[in-house]
Design an enzyme around this catalytic site. Structure first.
Site, mmCIF file in Angstrom:
data_model
loop_
_atom_site.group_PDB
_atom_site.id
_atom_site.type_symbol
_atom_site.label_atom_id
_atom_site.label_comp_id
_atom_site.label_asym_id
_atom_site.label_seq_id
_atom_site.Cartn_x
_atom_site.Cartn_y
_atom_site.Cartn_z
ATOM 1 N N HIS A 153 0.850 -1.295 0.054
ATOM 2 C CA HIS A 153 0.039 0.195 0.046
ATOM 3 C C HIS A 153 0.885 1.143 0.114
ATOM 4 O O HIS A 153 1.773 1.167 0.718
ATOM 5 C CB HIS A 153 -0.819 0.158 1.338
ATOM 6 N N HIS A 164 -4.565 -1.167 11.767
ATOM 7 C CA HIS A 164 -3.287 -0.034 11.980
ATOM 8 C C HIS A 164 -3.863 0.808 13.363
ATOM 9 O O HIS A 164 -4.974 0.802 13.917
ATOM 10 C CB HIS A 164 -3.013 0.840 11.006
ATOM 11 N N GLU A 191 -8.696 10.326 12.972
ATOM 12 C CA GLU A 191 -9.345 10.007 11.647
ATOM 13 C C GLU A 191 -10.674 10.439 11.641
ATOM 14 O O GLU A 191 -11.388 9.694 12.785
ATOM 15 C CB GLU A 191 -9.063 8.891 10.911
ATOM 16 N N TYR A 194 -19.415 1.950 2.502
ATOM 17 C CA TYR A 194 -18.040 1.402 2.727
ATOM 18 C C TYR A 194 -17.961 0.706 4.003
ATOM 19 O O TYR A 194 -18.356 0.963 5.046
ATOM 20 C CB TYR A 194 -16.962 2.557 3.066
ATOM 21 N N HIS A 209 -7.846 0.023 14.866
ATOM 22 C CA HIS A 209 -9.157 -0.230 13.975
ATOM 23 C C HIS A 209 -8.860 -0.973 12.796
ATOM 24 O O HIS A 209 -7.647 -1.002 12.586
ATOM 25 C CB HIS A 209 -9.897 1.150 13.696
#
Length: 475
Positions: free
Chosen positions: A310, A353, A359, A368, A389
């Protein structure tokens, strides 16, 4: 009466579907625009007598002595200066609007777990709610008096602002409608902002919002300290992500209106009103770079890995704002939109992570399911710094077994994320009064067992081959 505009020495973006206005193209440009040819003074900011007896008024968005590259200001030439009003009166406190996010404030709270809020309902027809009245604060950091901090709001409105303008003296506002267009009149001209676009109205500028579709809701990110800017591209090179030419600022237009108006000011989170007998939108000509602008998120030129692993989410950053700490942004505004993923031998969904940043993720359209809670259009999720999360076991398992064929990710979905290196608190409205809060249910992770222990025999054989002792402990 409204008079249209011409513009000098710039590329003009023509009207398009659902947007009748013209714009000047570019980010951070020093634009010049006049609604009447010849109204803009030439080679002088403050002549003794401006053409048509217009008044000169300057607006500074930065310190006078800020370096040239960071200095933001605009000179306006208007029918009446802003001092022509009848004084200020304090309005009643709005308990749903917050500006002080220090822990000493009893109206804000910390949350170590994940939170989410479903979309605000559009107010019923028998309640007239405009953009200002429809603002609800969910979380933030700092406060306007310290000149560093932020506030995240949502809004839902069903009424246009009539004979009323808004001036936020606390910070810049990035507004993102999720449902319904916003017809925004500013001192510098008009902008039509559609779902999937953002608009930034800087601190201290007057504007009013009309609702051509009858209602609207969306997200607002407010920053108290700095201004939004384009992120550096580094090894990406000169082009990519949000390209400067795709940002659009208004061209000059003005009204002739000598009827009563109200200007609502937000100062330190408190609301004040002043009355005047003329419109605030009477600027005939202007020049400078402290100008509202909008951007269509569909124009974002996404980057990403085409081999393995990623890229960090910073590669999807549209705009950023600096804090007083080097390399720690006050806010990054990030989007996740449809794009190709062609990586090999890579776990493609978001990995588990713990991030030092806070966030907040919202949905403009689509849905989503890869978040800890399923998100739909208009909803918003929240994770404070270092809050763990990630995916459910079902999503994790699917990601480990998916083929490596190229695929479109986030198809038909546009997600936005406000990411801040600041520790944020959550408002009392968000925690106790919104009626649409749902806390994370850890049960979604109960199937994430230690699969490592399914391989004890294989592991012990490998350890023995390496001359190391076998696993110990309760297996």
């Amino acid at each position: 009466m409204t008079t249209g505009a011409t513009a000098q020495n710039t590329f003009i973006v023509a009207p398009r579907e659902n947007d009748p206005y013209r714009y000047q193209a570019g980010f951070g440009n020093r634009f010049a625009s006049e609604a009447i040819p010849g109204a803009l003074p030439v080679a002088q900011n403050n002549p003794k007598k401006v053409k048509y007896d217009l008044y000169t008024e300057s607006i500074n968005g930065t310190s006078f002595v800020a370096p040239r590259a960071q200095n933001q200001f605009t000179w306006t030439y208007r029918m009446r200066p802003s001092v022509a009003h009848n004084g200020f009166t304090k309005l009643p406190d709005n308990p749903d609007l917050e500006a002080n996010f220090h822990p000493s404030n009893p109206r804000v709270h910390f949350s170590p777990t994940q939170l989410a809020w479903s979309a605000l309902d559009i107010p019923p027809a028998n309640q007239k709610v405009d953009f200002v009245a429809g603002l609800k604060t969910l979380a933030g950091n700092g406060d306007p008096t310290s000149r560093e901090g932020l506030a995240t709001h949502v809004f839902a409105a069903n009424t246009s602002m009539e004979k009323t303008a808004f001036c936020n003296a606390d910070g810049d506002m990035m507004i993102l409608p999720q449902l319904g267009r916003l017809d925004i009149q500013t001192e510098f001209g008009k902008l039509m902002v559609r779902p999937g676009e953002l608009v930034v109205v800087q601190r201290g500028l007057k504007f009013k919002i009309s609702l051509p579709d009858g209602h609207s809701r969306g997200y607002v990110q407010e920053i108290f300290g700095s201004h939004y800017e384009l992120p550096e591209l580094g090894p990406v090179g000169a082009n990519g992500l949000a390209n400067p030419r795709d940002f659009e600022s208004p061209v000059a237009s003005f009204d002739i209106d000598r009827s009563p108006w109200e200007i609502i000011y937000k100062v330190g989170g408190q609301l004040f009103v002043c009355n005047q007998d003329h419109t605030p939108f009477d600027v005939v000509a202007w020049h400078g770079n402290y100008i509202p602008y909008k951007y269509d998120l569909d124009k974002f030129a996404a980057m990403g890995s085409i081999l393995k692993d990623h890229a960090d989410p910073s590669i999807y950053c549209v705009l950023t704002a600096k804090s007083k700490t080097p390399a720690a942004p006050l806010i990054d505004f990030v989007i996740f939109s449809p794009r190709w993923d062609a990586t090999r031998n890579t776990f493609r969904p978001p990995f588990f992570h713990r991030n030092c940043a806070t966030e907040m993720l919202g949905i403009i359209h689509g849905s989503y399911g890869g978040r800890s809670e399923a998100l739909v259009a208009g909803s918003l999720s929240y994770e404070s710094g270092f809050c763990p999360h990630g995916l459910s076991y079902k999503e994790f398992k699917a990601g480990t077994e998916a083929p490596d064929t190229p695929q479109i990710v986030y198809a038909d979905t546009l997600m936005i994320m406000f990411e801040s290196c600041m520790q944020t608190t959550v408002t009392d409205y968000a925690m106790n009064r919104s009626g649409n809060l749902h806390k994370h249910d850890p049960e979604m992770w109960k199937d994430l067992k230690a699969q490592f222990l399914d391989h004890v025999d294989e592991i012990n054989a490998d350890l023995q081959t390496a001359g190391l002792p076998k696993l110990r402990g309760k297996l």
